[in-house]
Design a protein around this motif. Structure first.
Motif, short mmCIF file in Angstrom:
data_model
loop_
_atom_site.label_atom_id
_atom_site.label_comp_id
_atom_site.label_asym_id
_atom_site.label_seq_id
_atom_site.Cartn_x
_atom_site.Cartn_y
_atom_site.Cartn_z
N SER A 86 20.67 15.06 -7.21
CA SER A 86 20.11 16.13 -8.04
C SER A 86 19.07 15.60 -9.01
O SER A 86 18.00 16.20 -9.20
CB SER A 86 21.24 16.83 -8.81
OG SER A 86 22.14 17.45 -7.92
N LYS A 119 15.88 14.75 -7.13
CA LYS A 119 15.11 15.95 -6.79
C LYS A 119 14.30 16.45 -7.99
O LYS A 119 13.24 17.07 -7.81
CB LYS A 119 16.05 17.06 -6.31
CG LYS A 119 16.54 16.87 -4.89
CD LYS A 119 17.46 18.02 -4.49
CE LYS A 119 17.92 17.90 -3.05
NZ LYS A 119 18.85 18.99 -2.68
N SER A 129 25.49 20.76 -8.55
CA SER A 129 24.18 20.89 -7.87
C SER A 129 23.40 22.06 -8.45
O SER A 129 22.19 21.94 -8.70
CB SER A 129 24.38 21.13 -6.37
OG SER A 129 24.91 19.99 -5.75
N TYR A 154 22.23 21.36 -12.15
CA TYR A 154 21.12 20.39 -12.15
C TYR A 154 19.83 21.05 -11.67
O TYR A 154 18.76 20.85 -12.25
CB TYR A 154 21.45 19.21 -11.23
CG TYR A 154 22.15 18.05 -11.91
CD1 TYR A 154 21.51 17.30 -12.91
CD2 TYR A 154 23.45 17.69 -11.55
CE1 TYR A 154 22.15 16.23 -13.52
CE2 TYR A 154 24.09 16.62 -12.17
CZ TYR A 154 23.44 15.89 -13.15
OH TYR A 154 24.07 14.84 -13.76
N MET A 155 19.94 21.84 -10.59
CA MET A 155 18.75 22.49 -10.03
C MET A 155 18.06 23.37 -11.08
O MET A 155 16.83 23.45 -11.14
CB MET A 155 19.13 23.33 -8.81
CG MET A 155 17.94 23.95 -8.07
SD MET A 155 18.44 24.71 -6.51
CE MET A 155 19.28 26.18 -7.09
#
Length: 402
Positions: free
Chosen positions: A260, A263, A224, A227-228
């Motif tokens: 992810s 988003k 997470s 990816y962010m």
């Protein structure tokens, strides 16, 4: 000091005198002839807390329900109450209420005190959380890794990552506590949430040194975070580490990757990932499809979202309420009112009704496409189900084209 004494006296009065029983009944159960069980009190408190905005009354509701951290329902009620009080900046009231709760003899255990530590973190009152942890010895309560983990989670809830790092470095030595898997996972989550994902490698190294085996949750937080920050090379490294540690990429891991990507507005890549796991015989679940549908909707790809919704249902996965609400809202925004009303009716048949804003978009949209009778039919159902909004819907109905 005087205020604290008054608070404790009030607590004793509320809990031990007949006045308290009348007080509880009047708030939670206006029909005083019907006795309330503990579970009934919890449910009534949760129902009242959903709409109550007065901070003092929120605390009175909690007191009337005699909340205990032992009950799952009560823990939800505590969290909901603290969130509302924090939003009202009612920090003095939060402190008085939690200190009053902590002082009850039945709550003097590490398990319960750890819960209050977390609640202080959720309130953004980290100093109080730390003080509560440090006072445990005075209260005759033995600290362990459980209460340390609660304090670290409190930092996470308060988004105070600096304190989180300090506590992780200092407190295990200071209090003779050995970190465990949950300790390391919380720290990794904190680094990832704060945009410092590269720091997870030092935590992973420490875990290996201390013979603590990382699990799917460990690597899920890492994925997470990377990816962010769009560090796709590190995503590959983490996937390789999972193989080295014998941690399989189950549907939970794929869901993290799909969410992810969505988003990041890379929903088509997320859909390609879904197609890949399907070809390998991995079965997606409702969460998989919900992430993808939300991603496609946010990017305005409504045909893709509709196709995914159908694929979800055909595969035997049941859409949840939020999935229905997302579809109805974005279909209305895209002026596809025919598809929106069909999905909305299906949702309402299950007892799930989108919020007022979404329903007004739908009603206005139906009216604008000469489907006034269908709009009236929906308004009738809404007035019947939500009497508190009946006047607003009557006004909207009167404004529809004749």
């Amino acid at each position: 000091m005087a205020a604290t004494i008054r608070s404790k006296l009030r607590s004793m009065t509320l809990h031990h005198q007949p006045h308290f029983r009348r007080f509880a009944t009047s708030i939670l159960n206006p029909d005083s002839k019907t006795p309330f069980s503990s579970k009934d009190k919890s449910r009534a408190a949760l129902s009242l807390l959903r709409t109550e905005t007065n901070p003092e009354r929120i605390i009175d509701i909690c007191r009337a329900a005699s909340l205990t951290p032992e009950s799952h329902l009560d823990r939800i009620a505590y969290s909901k109450a603290i969130a509302k009080l924090r939003n009202s900046s009612y920090f003095g009231g939060i402190r008085e209420f939690l200190e009053e709760s902590k002082s009850q003899p039945g709550f003097r255990s590490e398990r319960f005190i750890s819960h209050f530590v977390v609640l202080y973190g959720q309130a953004g009152m980290l100093n109080d959380a730390i003080q509560t942890f440090e006072q445990m010895e005075e209260m005759g309560i033995q600290r362990s890794v459980k209460s340390l983990n609660s304090l670290l989670f409190s930092c996470l809830a308060a988004k105070n990552y600096g304190e989180m790092k300090r506590i992780f470095v200092e407190f295990p030595k200071k209090y003779g506590i050995i970190p465990n898997l949950d300790t390391y996972n919380t720290m990794i989550e904190g680094f990832c949430d704060s945009g410092s994902s590269s720091s997870v490698y030092s935590i992973l190294d420490e875990m290996i040194r201390n013979k603590v085996k990382p699990n799917a949750t460990t690597f899920g937080h890492c994925l997470s975070g990377f990816y962010m920050e769009e560090k796709f090379e590190d995503v590959g490294k983490i996937l390789e580490m999972m193989k080295q540690h014998g941690v399989a990429s189950g549907i939970g891991t794929y869901n993290i990757r799909i969410e992810s990507l969505c988003k990041l507005k890379r929903s088509k890549e997320a859909k390609a990932l879904l197609d890949g796991i399907l070809s390998r015989g991995v079965k997606p679940n409702s969460v998989t499809y919900t992430h993808l549908i939300h991603g496609f909707c946010k990017e305005g790809e409504m045909e893709g979202a509709k196709s995914l919704f159908k694929e979800m249902v055909d595969s035997g996965c049941q859409p949840g309420s939020e999935c229905y609400f997302t579809m109805v809202y974005f279909l209305c925004k895209g002026k596809d009112f025919e598809a929106a009303v069909n999905i909305c009716k299906e949702s309402m048949a299950k007892g799930w009704v989108p919020n007022f804003t979404t329903m007004k978009l739908l009603v206005d949209g139906l009216a604008s496409t000469s489907k006034v009778e269908e709009a009236r039919e929906i308004i009738g159902q809404l007035k019947e189900k939500f009497s508190r909004n009946a006047d607003r819907w009557t006004e909207i109905e009167e404004g529809l084209a004749k």
